[in-house]
Design an enzyme around this catalytic site. Structure first.
Site, mmCIF file in Angstrom:
data_model
loop_
_atom_site.group_PDB
_atom_site.id
_atom_site.type_symbol
_atom_site.label_atom_id
_atom_site.label_comp_id
_atom_site.label_asym_id
_atom_site.label_seq_id
_atom_site.Cartn_x
_atom_site.Cartn_y
_atom_site.Cartn_z
ATOM 1 N N SER A 59 19.127 -2.163 35.103
ATOM 2 C CA SER A 59 19.470 -3.529 34.694
ATOM 3 C C SER A 59 19.140 -4.622 35.703
ATOM 4 O O SER A 59 19.257 -5.803 35.388
ATOM 5 C CB SER A 59 20.953 -3.624 34.345
ATOM 6 O OG SER A 59 21.183 -3.025 33.099
ATOM 7 N N SER A 79 20.008 -5.286 31.595
ATOM 8 C CA SER A 79 20.993 -6.201 31.071
ATOM 9 C C SER A 79 21.100 -7.519 31.847
ATOM 10 O O SER A 79 21.609 -8.501 31.317
ATOM 11 C CB SER A 79 22.371 -5.537 31.062
ATOM 12 O OG SER A 79 22.796 -5.266 32.382
ATOM 13 N N LYS A 111 25.617 -13.010 37.923
ATOM 14 C CA LYS A 111 25.734 -12.365 36.616
ATOM 15 C C LYS A 111 27.190 -12.433 36.173
ATOM 16 O O LYS A 111 28.097 -12.242 36.994
ATOM 17 C CB LYS A 111 25.272 -10.911 36.729
ATOM 18 C CG LYS A 111 25.194 -10.153 35.406
ATOM 19 C CD LYS A 111 24.623 -8.748 35.618
ATOM 20 C CE LYS A 111 24.513 -7.970 34.316
ATOM 21 N NZ LYS A 111 23.940 -6.620 34.528
#
Lengths: 95, 485
Positions: free
Chosen positions: B177, B153, B78
């Site tokens: 997330s 997210s 990420k």
């Protein structure tokens, strides 16, 4: 109304943000909805409940005061939007 | 089966037996990326050259007999994990050209274990969002239905694993997330206990809630990655010096005699009926494996969202104060003095959702409102944690739906922040209490969208989550499907 537009403008200044009139209107209405939703917390009796500040209770984390390598000047300045010599350059602060 | 479709443990076996090479695996993953990336946009940055060079080094190491846990395994990161010399943007304009001078501890550990990094995955800006629609670099699409969001997210990490555009990925979870996008993309996602995995080098959003964790194709891979990333880090003062078990030892132990709590507050009106049916089926499977399911109550559940949207923005407003355009990141041109530079850089550098949360956080911390909002929320947070402490006196694990609905349509919730926030309603409590949680696939809707079931347990008991999730996964007899892209 929980929050008015002039308060939104004041909070924006505290947060070092600026908005157009239209943006400030939109934020005021959205923040109002969110703050109204949060009013539900007033239904909870929290008398004598200590606030929780950490997910996992921990004491101070001490370490030995040893000197370890740090980034150094070149790496520290490498991402600067404006650097001159050994310094970060910013607009004039003192008139 | 193509190599890119396999799991970590399947590839480990192929590498050890000499049936394939790291280079073949990495090439297979990049062929897949080339085929699907236009459609899903899971990545902000691909590091193909570096990955091929790393694969070459991995093959050299394999020839010498130096085979580590993740040697030759392509992993996606990420884009809020600092990677030395590789841009780390947090999906924000304000960090669009930021090149970290150091690696996050998690990155270092993965590297030491032999992992090959495919690139940096897309996300909501500063991890603030539930749909990966707030990224400055554009949206990510759900591989199961390109008209829908992948969750957020960590939507890019989830989509990349679901589309076989990497073998596994790393994400972060502040209010769901990791687990929410894992559920919506049909993969396994774990949020470890707060303090279990070092946050050193993770770009901070809400420091008392953030935690790093894995996205994988099955529970065994989750155990493998947890073995690599968990553990104390002297550079991170909230990381906990607790012993880390070998999570793989818990894969085949079964759950006979366990008590599983079903919180009545998580089975309410408004949940999608197909989600409800799939989760009820999961309860039946767990019962069939010798566990006793009992109804429990987490009475403060209804307040979690309100507490979260005070605590998280408050911490975020403080954490994001560092982006001032002075030392790194975006600086707006043509400012009239220092204050003007701050305001212009921040206003142009942050997107609308980030600004909304900074505003909310600044407001609830400001003079005259602190007691009414932040202090009150922190007190209710203590009661939410107490609910869990009491529940775990009665049960080993709690079972809930991961999300109230399957993946929603792109654009469906972007105009109504509160409505968007509600998609995290079942995952937020975990972060507030600091406990670990895992989402595991538990079926599909008639329209072919994945559904996830969530297991929660007490602090530092991730092994229990691996144990029940692996047992469930093995016995659920779910149809094996892959997204058609």
């Amino acid at each position: 109304m929980k929050i008015k537009k002039d308060e939104v403008t004041h909070v924006a200044h505290l947060a070092r943000l600026e908005f157009t009139e239209a943006e400030a209107e939109k934020f005021t209405s959205q923040l109002n909805n969110i703050l109204l939703y949060m009013e539900m917390l007033n239904r909870v009796d929290t008398t004598g409940v200590p606030p929780m500040t950490h997910a996992v209770a921990q004491q101070n984390a001490f370490r030995e005061d040893n000197v370890t390598p740090s980034l150094g000047r070149d790496l520290t300045l490498a991402n600067a939007p404006d650097a001159r010599g050994d310094f970060f350059r910013v607009p004039k602060v003192i008139e | 089966m193509e190599l890119n479709q396999l799991t970590i443990h399947e590839l480990q076996e192929k590498i050890r037996s000499g049936k394939t090479t790291a280079t073949e695996i990495v090439q297979s993953v990049f062929r897949r990326i080339d085929a699907v990336e236009k459609a899903i946009h899971a990545y902000i940055l691909l590091t193909r050259e570096a990955a091929l060079a790393e694969a070459d080094r991995a093959d050299e190491a394999i020839r010498k007999g130096d085979i580590r846990t993740l040697t030759g395994i392509p992993v996606a990161l990420k884009d809020l994990l600092c990677t030395r010399g590789v841009t780390t943007t947090c999906a924000s304009r304000i960090l669009h050209d930021f090149v970290p001078p150091y690696d996050a501890t998690v990155v270092e550990k993965l590297r030491d274990a032999g992992a090959v990094f495919t690139g940096k995955t897309n996300m909501d800006e500063f991890a603030m969002g539930s749909s990966t629609e707030t990224s400055w670099f554009g949206i990510t699409r759900n591989p199961w239905d390109l008209e829908r969001i992948p969750g957020g997210s960590s939507g890019g990490s989830a989509a990349a694993v679901a589309a076989d555009a990497c073998i596994a990925a790393i994400g972060s979870d502040t209010g769901g997330s990791i687990r929410q996008p894992a559920a919506l993309c049909g993969v396994v996602g774990m949020k470890p206990t707060y303090g279990r995995v070092s946050r050193y080098g993770l770009v901070a959003f809400a420091s008392s809630l953030d935690q790093i964790g894995p996205f994988t194709k099955d529970v065994e891979d989750c155990a493998i990655l947890m073995n690599v990333i968990a553990g104390y880090d002297p550079r991170e003062s909230t990381s906990v010096p607790a012993e880390v078990p070998d999570y793989r030892q818990y894969l085949a132990r079964g759950i006979d005699g366990w008590t599983v709590g079903i919180p009545k507050e998580y089975f309410i009106e408004g949940i999608d009926p197909e989600v409800m049916t799939a989760v009820r089926k999961a309860i039946a499977v767990v019962e069939g494996l010798g566990a006793r399911c009992i109804e429990i109550s987490l009475p403060h559940t209804a307040y979690c969202l309100a507490v979260y949207y005070i605590v998280a923005p408050a911490e975020a407003s403080s954490n994001l104060a560092r982006y001032d355009g002075a030392k790194y990141g975006f600086r707006a041109p043509d400012s009239r003095g220092l204050l003007d530079m701050y305001k212009k850089s921040r206003s142009a550098g942050f997107g609308a959702e980030v600004k909304r949360r900074i505003m909310l956080g600044t407001y609830v911390l400001s003079s005259g409102y602190y007691d009414a909002y932040y202090k009150k929320a922190s007190q209710v947070r203590a009661l939410i944690k107490r609910d869990f402490d009491e529940a775990f006196q009665r049960c080993d694990v709690i079972l809930t739906p991961t999300t109230p609905t399957p993946a929603f349509r792109i654009g469906e919730k972007t105009d109504d922040p509160l409505h968007m926030y509600l998609s995290d309603i079942f995952t937020i409590s975990t972060n507030l209490a600091g406990i670990p949680g895992i989402s595991v696939p538990c079926g599909f809707t008639q329209g072919g969208l994945p559904i996830g079931v969530q297991f929660l347990t007490g602090h530092f008991e991730e092994a229990k989550l691996i144990q029940i999730a692996a047992t469930y996964e093995k016995n659920a007899n779910l149809e094996k499907r892959r997204p058609t892209l």
